[in-house]
Enzyme design. Structure first.
Site, PDB file in Angstrom:
ATOM      1  N   CYS A 122     -42.373 -27.135 -39.814  1.00 14.19           N
ATOM      2  CA  CYS A 122     -41.619 -28.129 -40.234  1.00 14.19           C
ATOM      3  C   CYS A 122     -42.513 -29.290 -40.739  1.00 14.19           C
ATOM      4  CB  CYS A 122     -41.346 -28.987 -38.715  1.00 14.19           C
ATOM      5  SG  CYS A 122     -40.115 -30.029 -38.890  1.00 14.19           S
ATOM      6  N   HIS A 123     -43.072 -30.500 -40.212  1.00 11.28           N
ATOM      7  CA  HIS A 123     -43.931 -31.350 -40.726  1.00 11.28           C
ATOM      8  C   HIS A 123     -45.281 -31.483 -40.463  1.00 11.28           C
ATOM      9  CE1 HIS A 123     -39.670 -33.402 -40.938  1.00 11.28           C
ATOM     10  NE2 HIS A 123     -40.280 -34.392 -41.915  1.00 11.28           N
ATOM     11  N   CYS A 316     -34.237 -20.376 -12.312  1.00  9.06           N
ATOM     12  CA  CYS A 316     -33.822 -21.561 -11.927  1.00  9.06           C
ATOM     13  C   CYS A 316     -32.247 -21.369 -11.124  1.00  9.06           C
ATOM     14  CB  CYS A 316     -33.764 -22.332 -13.069  1.00  9.06           C
ATOM     15  SG  CYS A 316     -33.409 -24.229 -12.553  1.00  9.06           S
ATOM     16  N   HIS A 317     -31.355 -22.006 -11.596  1.00 13.90           N
ATOM     17  CA  HIS A 317     -29.984 -22.093 -11.002  1.00 13.90           C
ATOM     18  C   HIS A 317     -29.415 -20.770 -11.439  1.00 13.90           C
ATOM     19  CE1 HIS A 317     -30.749 -26.165 -10.091  1.00 13.90           C
ATOM     20  NE2 HIS A 317     -29.647 -26.414  -9.629  1.00 13.90           N
TER      21      HIS A 317
END
Length: 434
Positions: A122-123, A316-317
């Site tokens: 990217c940058h 997790c959930h």
């Protein structure tokens, strides 16, 4: 193990408002593969955080919002260049400031001069330009960075897409986070490591909406980087549709905070997909599982995978779906602590996620509590799929050797204590005879 190579060590160069995927995906993927990764930021210490940014395309540019807080695990002022085999530099807005830090520029230059692998996305190619190491090198980046690289003497390669990556010697450059699979693959290869047994097909549940941002993208791209074919699907949506994600962070409250995340693009249609053609099922967490657990077609797929004893990995959930499917009875299982009641009522044995990054495997089922556990979550799924990482095998051998040495030292201490006891008894017996 005598004669084995030491575990590879990699440095992740962080800064405030780096793009969150571009930091966390390579960080956790490399850890899952067995590479040791130290995340540092100039002026900060281990345990400090860097704020991240969510960048997603919006018209001709990208929008930005707050991402997760990224916790550093090493101190920049204490690191030694010679301790590391490679360098990873995330993008975002952080590189604009890191490129003006002479200590950073000097450090990156050392990696280049030593021929060690450097990855920039990217940058972060701005730092490469500041370090004067792109002259004559093939290089790509986010398009707006092109003029800077050209001015620095790079052989600019116009990106064909946001997933475009280029390798030139020890330098791997990418455009943006959609290119992580190739980006990470190229870096692992440049480190001189290897992964075998991949090319598996993964059925990846997404949405409806607001699954946890990291819990979708990190395993999704980590598995792709291994060479797996991953189909991300959502009921009632098609390939190319998007699902919004939610950023769940741990910021000192009794529960997690929530912020808007990236929009995740689906890669396949849910309707008509033959789940039996896949080798494993992955279920991310977040708020989406509450609703997916009410969908009969979703439940049917989960039952099919569990009955076929194919690997199922849920975090997790996501275990709310497993509970609704009735597949947890007699299983050992963990989850995000708030899901404990679902797990217990489903007939499973609860395994406490302490610390929160703990993951467990019971037969064909891998369960984790939250996104900090991704490295172990992904590795345990890799083990069930028969995917072997040279670095992970080396790490396991080092752990085995360490435990073996500890056991040998314990036995030696016991033997020494026994010899001392026998010597004391002999002295007492000799004193009695006298």
């Amino acid at each position: 193990m005598a004669g084995s190579k030491p575990q590879r060590r990699v440095l992740l160069l962080c800064g405030d408002y780096m793009e969150e995927y571009e930091a966390m995906v390579p960080f956790q993927a490399l850890l899952a593969y067995g590479v040791s990764v130290d995340a540092v930021c100039p002026g900060k210490k281990a345990g400090d955080i860097c704020r991240t940014a969510v960048h997603q395309m919006s018209g001709s540019t990208y929008s930005e919002s707050r991402g997760h807080n990224f916790t550093l695990n090493a101190t920049f002022a204490e690191i030694e260049f010679s301790d590391y085999d490679g360098l990873v530099m995330p993008g975002g807005r952080a590189p604009e400031y890191l490129a003006m830090d002479q200590s950073v520029v000097d450090f990156v230059s050392k990696f280049s001069h030593a021929g060690k692998p450097i990855t920039a996305i990217c940058h972060s190619q701005l730092i490469l330009a500041a370090a004067n190491i792109v002259k004559g090198r093939k290089c790509t980046a986010y398009p707006t960075v092109g003029p800077v690289l050209i001015a620095a003497g790079a052989h600019w390669v116009e990106p064909e897409s946001l997933s475009h990556c280029i390798t030139d010697g020890n330098l791997v450059t990418g455009v943006a986070y959609p290119g992580h699979p190739e980006f990470i693959q190229s870096f692992v290869k440049a480190l001189g490591s290897s992964i075998t047994g991949s090319e598996k097909r993964i059925f990846f549940y997404v949405g409806y909406d607001y699954m946890e941002d990291y819990e979708v993208y990190v395993p999704f791209e980590s598995l792709q980087a291994l060479g797996c074919h991953v189909d991300a699907v959502c009921p009632k949506k098609k390939s190319g549709d998007t699902c919004p994600t939610a950023i769940h962070d741990f910021e000192g409250d009794r529960t997690y905070s929530e912020k808007p995340g990236h929009d995740f693009t689906l890669t396949a249609d849910f309707e008509g997909l033959d789940a039996s053609s896949y080798d494993a099922l992955v279920i991310p967490g977040g708020r989406a599982p509450e609703y997916l657990a009410l969908d009969g077609k979703v439940i049917a797929v989960v039952k099919d995978f569990m009955e076929a004893k194919k690997p199922v990995a849920s975090i997790c959930h996501g275990q709310q779906i497993l509970a609704a499917a009735g597949v947890l009875k007699g299983k050992k299982c963990t989850a995000y602590p708030a899901v404990k009641l679902d797990v217990l009522l489903a007939g499973a044995t609860w395994l406490e996620p302490d610390p929160i990054d703990r993951c467990f495997t019971d037969g064909n089922l891998v369960t984790g509590a939250a996104w900090p556990g991704h490295p172990e979550f992904i590795f345990q799924l890799m083990a069930l799929l028969g995917i072997k990482s040279e670095e992970r095998m080396r790490k396991e051998m080092e752990r085995f050797d360490h435990e073996r040495r500890k056991e040998e030292e314990r036995l030696m201490r016991e033997q020494q204590r026994e010899e001392e006891r026998l010597l004391r008894e002999q002295r007492r017996e000799s004193e009695r005879q006298e």
